[in-house]
Design a protein around this motif. Sequence first.
Motif, PDB file in Angstrom:
ATOM      1  N   THR A  84      66.351  39.950  38.105  1.00 37.84           N
ATOM      2  CA  THR A  84      66.814  38.903  39.019  1.00 37.84           C
ATOM      3  C   THR A  84      65.772  38.574  40.076  1.00 37.84           C
ATOM      4  O   THR A  84      65.950  37.622  40.833  1.00 37.84           O
ATOM      5  CB  THR A  84      68.116  39.341  39.699  1.00 37.84           C
ATOM      6  N   LEU A  85      64.705  39.352  40.154  1.00 36.05           N
ATOM      7  CA  LEU A  85      63.591  39.079  41.061  1.00 36.05           C
ATOM      8  C   LEU A  85      62.482  38.420  40.258  1.00 36.05           C
ATOM      9  O   LEU A  85      62.021  38.978  39.254  1.00 36.05           O
ATOM     10  CB  LEU A  85      63.091  40.375  41.700  1.00 36.05           C
ATOM     11  N   CYS A  86      62.047  37.230  40.685  1.00 32.29           N
ATOM     12  CA  CYS A  86      61.008  36.503  39.941  1.00 32.29           C
ATOM     13  C   CYS A  86      59.794  37.379  39.670  1.00 32.29           C
ATOM     14  O   CYS A  86      59.234  37.360  38.571  1.00 32.29           O
ATOM     15  CB  CYS A  86      60.587  35.255  40.718  1.00 32.29           C
ATOM     16  N   LEU A  87      59.380  38.131  40.664  1.00 33.30           N
ATOM     17  CA  LEU A  87      58.146  38.908  40.534  1.00 33.30           C
ATOM     18  C   LEU A  87      58.227  39.910  39.392  1.00 33.30           C
ATOM     19  O   LEU A  87      57.231  40.141  38.695  1.00 33.30           O
ATOM     20  CB  LEU A  87      57.832  39.628  41.848  1.00 33.30           C
ATOM     21  N   ASN A  88      59.391  40.497  39.170  1.00 36.17           N
ATOM     22  CA  ASN A  88      59.521  41.462  38.073  1.00 36.17           C
ATOM     23  C   ASN A  88      59.385  40.785  36.718  1.00 36.17           C
ATOM     24  O   ASN A  88      58.807  41.352  35.782  1.00 36.17           O
ATOM     25  CB  ASN A  88      60.850  42.207  38.181  1.00 36.17           C
ATOM     26  N   THR A  89      59.908  39.565  36.590  1.00 38.92           N
ATOM     27  CA  THR A  89      59.706  38.808  35.352  1.00 38.92           C
ATOM     28  C   THR A  89      58.234  38.454  35.173  1.00 38.92           C
ATOM     29  O   THR A  89      57.676  38.555  34.073  1.00 38.92           O
ATOM     30  CB  THR A  89      60.556  37.529  35.367  1.00 38.92           C
ATOM     31  N   LEU A  90      57.590  38.049  36.250  1.00 38.04           N
ATOM     32  CA  LEU A  90      56.180  37.668  36.182  1.00 38.04           C
ATOM     33  C   LEU A  90      55.304  38.856  35.790  1.00 38.04           C
ATOM     34  O   LEU A  90      54.342  38.695  35.027  1.00 38.04           O
ATOM     35  CB  LEU A  90      55.731  37.094  37.522  1.00 38.04           C
ATOM     36  N   LYS A  91      55.597  40.032  36.286  1.00 33.86           N
ATOM     37  CA  LYS A  91      54.818  41.219  35.927  1.00 33.86           C
ATOM     38  C   LYS A  91      54.847  41.452  34.421  1.00 33.86           C
ATOM     39  O   LYS A  91      53.820  41.751  33.796  1.00 33.86           O
ATOM     40  CB  LYS A  91      55.364  42.446  36.661  1.00 33.86           C
ATOM     41  N   ILE A 113      56.615  31.179  47.311  1.00 29.41           N
ATOM     42  CA  ILE A 113      56.001  31.471  48.610  1.00 29.41           C
ATOM     43  C   ILE A 113      55.713  32.957  48.752  1.00 29.41           C
ATOM     44  O   ILE A 113      54.794  33.366  49.470  1.00 29.41           O
ATOM     45  CB  ILE A 113      56.895  30.965  49.769  1.00 29.41           C
ATOM     46  N   VAL A 114      56.454  33.793  48.038  1.00 29.29           N
ATOM     47  CA  VAL A 114      56.234  35.244  48.007  1.00 29.29           C
ATOM     48  C   VAL A 114      55.294  35.619  46.868  1.00 29.29           C
ATOM     49  O   VAL A 114      54.305  36.337  47.050  1.00 29.29           O
ATOM     50  CB  VAL A 114      57.575  35.987  47.855  1.00 29.29           C
ATOM     51  N   ASP A 115      55.589  35.106  45.666  1.00 31.39           N
ATOM     52  CA  ASP A 115      54.856  35.521  44.468  1.00 31.39           C
ATOM     53  C   ASP A 115      53.376  35.166  44.528  1.00 31.39           C
ATOM     54  O   ASP A 115      52.536  35.875  43.967  1.00 31.39           O
ATOM     55  CB  ASP A 115      55.485  34.882  43.231  1.00 31.39           C
ATOM     56  N   VAL A 116      53.035  34.065  45.208  1.00 29.18           N
ATOM     57  CA  VAL A 116      51.639  33.635  45.252  1.00 29.18           C
ATOM     58  C   VAL A 116      50.753  34.663  45.957  1.00 29.18           C
ATOM     59  O   VAL A 116      49.534  34.708  45.729  1.00 29.18           O
ATOM     60  CB  VAL A 116      51.533  32.250  45.929  1.00 29.18           C
ATOM     61  N   THR A 117      51.334  35.507  46.786  1.00 30.10           N
ATOM     62  CA  THR A 117      50.539  36.507  47.516  1.00 30.10           C
ATOM     63  C   THR A 117      50.261  37.746  46.688  1.00 30.10           C
ATOM     64  O   THR A 117      49.510  38.629  47.120  1.00 30.10           O
ATOM     65  CB  THR A 117      51.261  36.933  48.800  1.00 30.10           C
ATOM     66  N   HIS A 118      50.858  37.838  45.508  1.00 31.77           N
ATOM     67  CA  HIS A 118      50.775  39.061  44.702  1.00 31.77           C
ATOM     68  C   HIS A 118      49.764  38.928  43.568  1.00 31.77           C
ATOM     69  O   HIS A 118      49.642  37.873  42.941  1.00 31.77           O
ATOM     70  CB  HIS A 118      52.140  39.393  44.095  1.00 31.77           C
ATOM     71  N   GLU A 119      49.080  40.014  43.316  1.00 31.82           N
ATOM     72  CA  GLU A 119      48.343  40.195  42.068  1.00 31.82           C
ATOM     73  C   GLU A 119      49.053  41.270  41.261  1.00 31.82           C
ATOM     74  O   GLU A 119      49.582  42.240  41.817  1.00 31.82           O
ATOM     75  CB  GLU A 119      46.890  40.592  42.330  1.00 31.82           C
ATOM     76  N   VAL A 120      49.096  41.067  39.944  1.00 35.31           N
ATOM     77  CA  VAL A 120      49.782  42.009  39.059  1.00 35.31           C
ATOM     78  C   VAL A 120      48.839  42.388  37.931  1.00 35.31           C
ATOM     79  O   VAL A 120      47.752  41.814  37.779  1.00 35.31           O
ATOM     80  CB  VAL A 120      51.077  41.388  38.503  1.00 35.31           C
ATOM     81  N   GLU A 121      49.247  43.335  37.122  1.00 38.67           N
ATOM     82  CA  GLU A 121      48.390  43.843  36.053  1.00 38.67           C
ATOM     83  C   GLU A 121      48.323  42.845  34.900  1.00 38.67           C
ATOM     84  O   GLU A 121      49.340  42.381  34.394  1.00 38.67           O
ATOM     85  CB  GLU A 121      48.927  45.178  35.546  1.00 38.67           C
ATOM     86  N   GLY A 122      47.108  42.496  34.492  1.00 37.50           N
ATOM     87  CA  GLY A 122      46.900  41.617  33.354  1.00 37.50           C
ATOM     88  C   GLY A 122      46.813  42.387  32.059  1.00 37.50           C
ATOM     89  O   GLY A 122      46.946  43.618  32.032  1.00 37.50           O
ATOM     90  N   PRO A 123      46.552  41.712  30.943  1.00 35.95           N
ATOM     91  CA  PRO A 123      46.539  42.385  29.630  1.00 35.95           C
ATOM     92  C   PRO A 123      45.446  43.430  29.492  1.00 35.95           C
ATOM     93  O   PRO A 123      45.585  44.363  28.692  1.00 35.95           O
ATOM     94  CB  PRO A 123      46.346  41.229  28.641  1.00 35.95           C
ATOM     95  N   ASP A 124      44.370  43.299  30.274  1.00 35.17           N
ATOM     96  CA  ASP A 124      43.289  44.286  30.194  1.00 35.17           C
ATOM     97  C   ASP A 124      43.393  45.330  31.300  1.00 35.17           C
ATOM     98  O   ASP A 124      42.463  46.121  31.501  1.00 35.17           O
ATOM     99  CB  ASP A 124      41.933  43.594  30.253  1.00 35.17           C
ATOM    100  N   GLY A 125      44.496  45.338  32.021  1.00 36.75           N
ATOM    101  CA  GLY A 125      44.701  46.305  33.092  1.00 36.75           C
ATOM    102  C   GLY A 125      44.148  45.887  34.435  1.00 36.75           C
ATOM    103  O   GLY A 125      44.397  46.552  35.444  1.00 36.75           O
ATOM    104  N   LYS A 126      43.421  44.773  34.474  1.00 37.39           N
ATOM    105  CA  LYS A 126      42.846  44.298  35.729  1.00 37.39           C
ATOM    106  C   LYS A 126      43.843  43.381  36.455  1.00 37.39           C
ATOM    107  O   LYS A 126      44.661  42.724  35.818  1.00 37.39           O
ATOM    108  CB  LYS A 126      41.541  43.542  35.449  1.00 37.39           C
ATOM    109  N   PRO A 127      43.755  43.314  37.791  1.00 31.65           N
ATOM    110  CA  PRO A 127      44.704  42.483  38.535  1.00 31.65           C
ATOM    111  C   PRO A 127      44.449  40.995  38.320  1.00 31.65           C
ATOM    112  O   PRO A 127      43.295  40.544  38.271  1.00 31.65           O
ATOM    113  CB  PRO A 127      44.469  42.891  39.984  1.00 31.65           C
ATOM    114  N   VAL A 128      45.531  40.258  38.208  1.00 31.62           N
ATOM    115  CA  VAL A 128      45.475  38.805  38.043  1.00 31.62           C
ATOM    116  C   VAL A 128      46.546  38.193  38.944  1.00 31.62           C
ATOM    117  O   VAL A 128      47.513  38.861  39.316  1.00 31.62           O
ATOM    118  CB  VAL A 128      45.724  38.381  36.577  1.00 31.62           C
ATOM    119  N   PRO A 129      46.394  36.916  39.321  1.00 29.95           N
ATOM    120  CA  PRO A 129      47.436  36.279  40.136  1.00 29.95           C
ATOM    121  C   PRO A 129      48.783  36.292  39.417  1.00 29.95           C
ATOM    122  O   PRO A 129      48.854  36.068  38.199  1.00 29.95           O
ATOM    123  CB  PRO A 129      46.922  34.854  40.316  1.00 29.95           C
ATOM    124  N   ALA A 130      49.848  36.546  40.169  1.00 29.62           N
ATOM    125  CA  ALA A 130      51.185  36.555  39.571  1.00 29.62           C
ATOM    126  C   ALA A 130      51.611  35.165  39.122  1.00 29.62           C
ATOM    127  O   ALA A 130      52.415  35.018  38.198  1.00 29.62           O
ATOM    128  CB  ALA A 130      52.192  37.117  40.561  1.00 29.62           C
TER     129      ALA A 130
END
Length: 767
Positions: free
Chosen positions: A428-435, A495-512
């Motif tokens: 129910t949290l957008c960020l968890n779906t985006l991750k 407005i919240v998610d844009v501030t986050h970087e999450v793990e990409g397919p190669d393990g490196k951080p990418v914009p959410a």
Amino acid sequence: MKTLLALFAGLASSFAADVEPQPFLAAAQRLIDATSFLGTPFSDDEILALRTAISQNDAKAVEKAKAVLDAHALFHVTITPEQRVKVERGAAKAVLDEAGWRQYLVRVENEAGVTARLAVSSPQAKEMYVKGSPPVAPHAKPRDPGEPALSARWLDLQMFEQPPMQTTLSGLGLEYRIVQLYSRDAGKRDATFSFDTGQGTQDLGFRNETSVLFDCQPAREVKLAITDENGKPCIAELLIKDKAGRVYPSQIKRHAPDFFFHPQIYRGDGESLKLPDGDYDVVFRRGPESLPETRKVAISGQNASWSFQVKRWIDPSKLGWWSGDHHIHAAGCAHYSVPTQGVHAQDMARHCMGEDLKIGANLTWGPCFDYQKQFFTGTEDKESRFPFLLRYDVEVSGFGSHKSGHLCLLKLKEQMYPGGDSTDHWPTLCLNTLKWAKKQGALTGPAHSGWGLQPLAENDPARGQQYKLGLPSATDELPNFIVPPFNGIGACEYIVDVTHEVEGPDGKPVPAVDFMSMVDTPHTWELNIWYHTLNAGFRTRISGETDFPCIYGERVGLGRAYVKLDERLSYDAWCEGIRAGRAYVSDGKSHLIDFKANDLELGTQNSELRLAKPTSVKVTVKASALLDVQPRPDIQNAPAGQKPFWDLERARIGSSRNVPVELLVNGFAVQKQTIAADGTMRDLSFDVPIEKSCWLALRIRASSHTNPIFVIVDNKPIREKRSLEWCLKSVDQCWSQKEALIAPKEHADAVAAYEHARKVYRERLAE
């Protein structure tokens, strides 16, 4: 005898006088809307007469409206005080089309105030199974051709009971219903009709029956030759109307690949259609990059052949720019009678080809998820025909985090969030779906970005209430610093998610978040939040969408992104072009091609131009637009919250054919040049002084907008204090609306996500 006739006339006059004008005339407006929706509208003169009566709203107005409506009534039904139903023949001419549907009105004098359904039946219509006959339900497929053909039963019929009409009678003393009739045959055909409002309500002595002799006009086969601008066979759009404004083929009973909510059809070279004898106006086009062709044709006594060739005013693909719509649906919304199923890939592919839309992202979502999920393959669909590429992906809508904001998830490898085989278990949290999506390399962004972000004044009573389409905006200024309510299903949690970087397919951080969706919501609402986050130093890109057929049902590709590719077009390459920002968005009626700052081309080298010190930058672009000569003030002067939200007409300068091309620095228009919207491509050049790090973009307001080029001066980041303050306040406002929508097990995640956003904005403010 004369005395009896006078008595009956007096009773009828007395009954008519009892009709209350307001509800009767409100129902007349619904008839106008319904007949237009069904493709068989009243004439312009009749609509004018009806609308004049509606505005007049008195007993005389009722008589004027009745005169118009009675002329279209094939039947007059009377329901007696004892609820006995009797019927007589009306004044309308009894004409049907072979293998086609027509509609007529049924006048109902309801002396009993009945609110049941009005049913119609005919012995000539029962159990009629004919090869190729249209379905009873608009969404269904044709009847099984293996069923027996019963030659004596040549008719099909039903009452139209869908919105804007009601399922049952209203109980008013006088109202009109719509009956739909289909003829299998040509020639003279007689049918008997009976009406009732339930078992036992038929009048005695056959008075609930009447016979009608129809003149069923023969249909002729029209063979189509349709080619593109190069003379190659293609699929394109045809809009066919007769002199009365009726749409052909019959709009009211279409099945896929034709959609009953479309007046147009999409046909390819070598295909055919059937039309009765008559005179027709035909409009031929293939998307917004083509020039519509209008011609008058006559069908008279024999089959015919029509030949059409596409004529273009622009072809961005010749310059390497490929159109796409990242948000279309094959099911759902009010357009489909069975939204849990919808249509198949070949139907959507045909519509994309007919609109010359190269990339179509067919997104499976809540109402249709369990049916449409079968078509997901993680690759381009087999119905794709290069360069028209269709792929199934997902919109998180109707499940999961959709109350915090819908999400478009493109380029997925897996469509199912771990933990189940449907939609009940999604975050129910957008960020968890985006991750989850970003871990598999997906391209992600909020859908219909503007919903919930309307700029309402601080003292506006609508602040804090649930979003309602058309609420007045406090300003059309861009950017503006009004904190919106954040109470809708658009880019609110962005407005919240844009501030986050999450793990990409190669393990490196990418914009959410990779992109924001544009074009299908009011431009001032969706652009404002994007401008502020760019001013805060983030680099989200934009893409164009239609949200077909939910926000816009007219056609796919009303909102588009044009992506520049050096390699061969593919769905994945197009998505990566969006991620890189090598794209502009458009309604297709204007174009901003090959945007450069100095020698840096948009979307290359991270769209980043580095300067050692303040200096001037040369901005260049190829700009083109096409407006009709005649202005449309109903669009040009419409408020931002009224459809069409994006349309080149909104950029028209006065009554001229000119539009401004604006150069933006951090969202503010600092220079502009005027071009004639005559379809000519023009090379424009701007010299802009750069004092500090900023972003540059070009727009033709509410029609086209480039992605940004980021100008970095002396290695300093882009920071605008007022925008950062706006963002920080917006996080708190968003939390006030979304906290209650987060599942308890994700509450701690949400608290952390929002606090992270506050921290980032505070740190950037300190800089």
